[in-house]
Design an enzyme around this catalytic site. Structure first.
Site, PDB file in Angstrom:
ATOM      1  N   TYR A   1       0.819  -1.208   0.000  1.00 26.62           N
ATOM      2  CA  TYR A   1       0.000   0.000   0.000  1.00 26.62           C
ATOM      3  C   TYR A   1       0.859   1.267   0.000  1.00 26.62           C
ATOM      4  CZ  TYR A   1      -4.774  -1.746   0.687  1.00 26.62           C
ATOM      5  OH  TYR A   1      -6.009  -2.301   0.519  1.00 26.62           O
TER       6      TYR A   1
ATOM      7  N   LYS B   1       2.768 -15.421   1.483  1.00 23.98           N
ATOM      8  CA  LYS B   1       2.921 -16.122   0.206  1.00 23.98           C
ATOM      9  C   LYS B   1       4.406 -16.434   0.081  1.00 23.98           C
ATOM     10  CE  LYS B   1       1.337 -17.658  -3.761  1.00 23.98           C
ATOM     11  NZ  LYS B   1       0.417 -18.814  -3.890  1.00 23.98           N
TER      12      LYS B   1
ATOM     13  N   ASP C   1      -3.377 -18.212  -0.479  1.00 27.06           N
ATOM     14  CA  ASP C   1      -4.408 -18.837  -1.321  1.00 27.06           C
ATOM     15  C   ASP C   1      -5.117 -19.941  -0.553  1.00 27.06           C
ATOM     16  OD1 ASP C   1      -1.973 -20.188  -1.374  1.00 27.06           O
ATOM     17  OD2 ASP C   1      -2.097 -20.770  -3.486  1.00 27.06           O
TER      18      ASP C   1
ATOM     19  N   ASP D   1      -6.521  -6.963   3.779  1.00 27.53           N
ATOM     20  CA  ASP D   1      -7.641  -6.262   3.133  1.00 27.53           C
ATOM     21  C   ASP D   1      -8.578  -7.287   2.501  1.00 27.53           C
ATOM     22  OD1 ASP D   1      -9.141  -4.107   1.980  1.00 27.53           O
ATOM     23  OD2 ASP D   1      -8.113  -4.497   0.084  1.00 27.53           O
TER      24      ASP D   1
ATOM     25  N   ASP E   1     -12.451  -9.081   4.087  1.00 29.20           N
ATOM     26  CA  ASP E   1     -13.752  -9.035   3.417  1.00 29.20           C
ATOM     27  C   ASP E   1     -14.378 -10.429   3.361  1.00 29.20           C
ATOM     28  OD1 ASP E   1     -13.652  -6.298   2.973  1.00 29.20           O
ATOM     29  OD2 ASP E   1     -14.225  -6.444   0.863  1.00 29.20           O
TER      30      ASP E   1
HETATM   31  C1  IPM Z   1     -10.450  -1.170   3.898  1.00 30.65           C
HETATM   32  C2  IPM Z   1     -10.703  -0.486   2.587  1.00 30.65           C
HETATM   33  C3  IPM Z   1      -9.561   0.471   2.303  1.00 30.65           C
HETATM   34  C4  IPM Z   1      -8.303  -0.350   2.193  1.00 30.65           C
HETATM   35  C5  IPM Z   1      -9.768   1.358   1.054  1.00 30.65           C
HETATM   36  C6  IPM Z   1     -11.051   2.132   1.128  1.00 30.65           C
HETATM   37  C7  IPM Z   1      -8.597   2.259   0.828  1.00 30.65           C
HETATM   38  O1  IPM Z   1     -10.890  -1.428   1.579  1.00 30.65           O
HETATM   39  O2  IPM Z   1     -10.309  -0.465   4.917  1.00 30.65           O
HETATM   40  O3  IPM Z   1     -10.418  -2.407   3.918  1.00 30.65           O
HETATM   41  O4  IPM Z   1      -8.015  -0.943   1.140  1.00 30.65           O
HETATM   42  O5  IPM Z   1      -7.567  -0.410   3.172  1.00 30.65           O
HETATM   43 MG    MG Z   2     -11.008  -3.435   2.279  1.00 33.08          MG
END
Ligand code: IPM
Ligand code: MG
Length: 362
Positions: free
Chosen positions: A141, A192, A224, A248, A252
Site C-alpha cells: 500500500y 505467500k 491462497d 484487506d 472481506d
Molecule cells: C479497507 C478499505 C480500504 C483499504 C480502502 C477504502 C482504501 O478497503 O479499509 O479495507 O483498502 O484499506
Molecule cells: Mg477493504
C-alpha cells in the site's frame, strides 16, 4: 483524565450511523460518568466539498491531538474521478499512516441468531469468533517506487512495491501474540512465502517473535490456502496476522462469513492505545439518508474504543451485550432482514440499543 474523542462522520451513511454511536457515548458520559470530550471534524468527500481537500490540515492536526477517533465512512461516486491525491480513500490512508495506526483489528463474530444470514451453512459458521490482525501502514500500500510511467521505448508500465522492514513485522507480531493470549492462544500468520521473498522474510520474523511466546501456538499458511480454508472451515482459526493487502482481502471474506458486513467493527491502533474506530463496511451511497443503514458495526466500533483506548472493558461488554440483545429480539435493519423479523430503521435500532444499555447500567 478526560479522553478526547474526535468524531468524523464522513460520507454516505457515515453521518447517520455515527449519530447512533454518539447517542451511546453521550449516554455513558451523562449516566455512567464516563470522562469523555467529543469534538467533530470532516474528512473525505464531505471535507472536499467544503474545503477543496479530502484531508484538511485542521482535521489532521485534530486527529493527531486527540486520544481516539470515531469514524463513519468516506467516499462515494461523486468523488471517484478526483485526482488520486484528493480522493476520500487517500485521506483515510494518509490518516492511518500519519498517525502510525499500524495494527488493524477486524473481528468476525457471528451472533447466533444471524447464522442463517451467512452464505455458508449454519454448522460451518455457528459460534464463529475469529480476529484478523492486518498490518495497516506498510507493505504494498505504501511501498516506493510506485506509479505509472512510459519507457523510452514507448512501452508503459505500472509499479507497486511490496516492502516490509523487520521492525514493522516485529511490532504487528507482538500485537497478535499478546491478543491471542487473551483469547484462544493461537496465531496463524498468513503469507505467500513460496513465491514472494518479502513474505518469506515476514514468516521468518514472525517465527522469531513467536519464540518469546512459547505458550501461544503459531502456524503459517499460504494466502491462497487461507482464502480457501476461511470458507471451508473458518472455525479452525483464532487470531490471523497478515500483511496489509492480504488482510484487506481476507477480512472481506471473513466479514461475509458472518452474514452481514453491517455488523462488523474495526480498530486501527498505534503503540500507545490511540485508535481509529470504524465499521468495516463503506459509505453505501445507495441508501444514504434513508434511515436504512445498520448502525451496529458503528456502535460495536465504539465498544472497541471503550475496550482498547479507554480500557473500560466493563462498559465495552455492556455495549456489546446490548447490541446482541437487540439482535436476539428479532429487530433487523434491511441488510440483515429475513421474513418474520421486525424491520426497523437506523434511528430505531440506536434507540433500542440505548434502552438495553440503560437497563444494564441500572
Ligand atoms: C479497507 C478499505 C480500504 C483499504 C480502502 C477504502 C482504501 O478497503 O479499509 O479495507 O483498502 O484499506
Ligand atoms: Mg477493504
Amino acid at each position: 483524565m478526560t479522553t478526547n474523542i474526535l468524531v468524523i462522520p464522513g460520507d454516505g451513511i457515515g453521518p447517520e450511523i455515527v449519530s447512533q454511536a454518539v447517542r451511546v457515548i453521550e449516554h455513558l458520559r451523562d449516566a455512567a460518568s464516563l470522562d469523555v470530550n467529543l469534538e467533530y471534524a470532516d474528512l473525505g468527500g464531505a471535507a472536499y466539498d467544503k474545503t477543496g481537500h479530502s484531508l484538511p490540515d485542521s482535521t489532521l492536526s485534530m486527529a493527531k491531538a486527540c486520544d481516539a477517533i470515531l469514524f463513519g465512512a468516506a467516499g462515494g461516486p461523486k468523488w471517484d474521478n478526483l485526482p488520486r491525491s484528493e480522493r476520500p480513500e487517500t485521506a483515510l490512508l494518509r490518516l492511518r499512516r500519519e498517525l502510525d495506526l499500524f495494527a488493524n483489528l477486524r473481528p468476525a463474530i457471528l451472533f447466533p441468531s444471524l447464522a442463517s444470514s451467512s452464505s455458508l451453512k449454519d454448522e460451518i459458521v455457528a459460534g464463529l469468533n475469529i480476529l484478523i490482525i492486518r498490518e495497516l501502514t506498510g507493505g504494498i500500500y505504501f511501498g516506493e517506487p510506485r506509479g505509472v510511467e512510459t519507457l523510452d521505448s514507448g512501452r508503459r508500465r505500472g509499479i507497486n512495491t511490496l516492502i516490509y522492514h523487520d521492525d514493522e513485522v516485529i511490532r504487528i507480531a507482538h500485537v497478535a501474540f499478546n491478543i491471542a493470549r487473551q483469547r484462544g492462544n493461537r496465531v496463524c500468520s498468513i503469507d505467500k512465502a513460496n513465491v514472494l521473498e518479502t513474505t518469506e522474510f515476514w514468516r521468518e520474523v514472525v517465527t522469531e517473535v513467536g519464540t518469546e511466546y512459547p505458550d501461544v501456538e503459531l502456524t503459517h499458511m499460504l494466502v491462497d490456502n487461507a482464502a480457501m480454508q476461511l470458507v471451508r472451515d473458518p472455525k479452525q482459526f483464532d487470531v490471523i496476522v497478515t500483511t496489509n493487502m492480504f488482510g484487506d482481502i481476507l477480512s472481506d471474506i471473513s466479514a461475509m462469513l458472518t452474514g452481514s458486513i453491517g455488523m462488523l467493527p474495526s480498530a486501527s491502533l498505534d503503540n500507545n492505545q490511540k485508535g481509529l474506530y470504524e465499521p468495516v463496511h463503506g459509505t453505501a451511497p445507495d441508501i444514504a439518508g434513508e434511515d436504512k443503514a445498520n448502525p451496529m458495526a458503528m456502535i460495536l466500533s465504539l465498544a472497541m474504543l471503550l475496550r482498547y483506548t479507554m480500557k473500560e472493558d466493563n462498559l465495552a461488554d455492556l455495549v456489546e451485550q446490548s447490541v446482541e440483545s437487540v439482535i436476539e429480539r428479532g429487530l433487523r435493519t434491511p441488510d440483515i432482514y429475513f421474513a418474520g423479523a421486525e424491520e426497523v430503521g437506523t434511528e430505531r435500532m440506536g434507540t433500542e440499543v440505548l434502552s438495553e444499555l440503560k437497563q444494564r447500567l441500572n
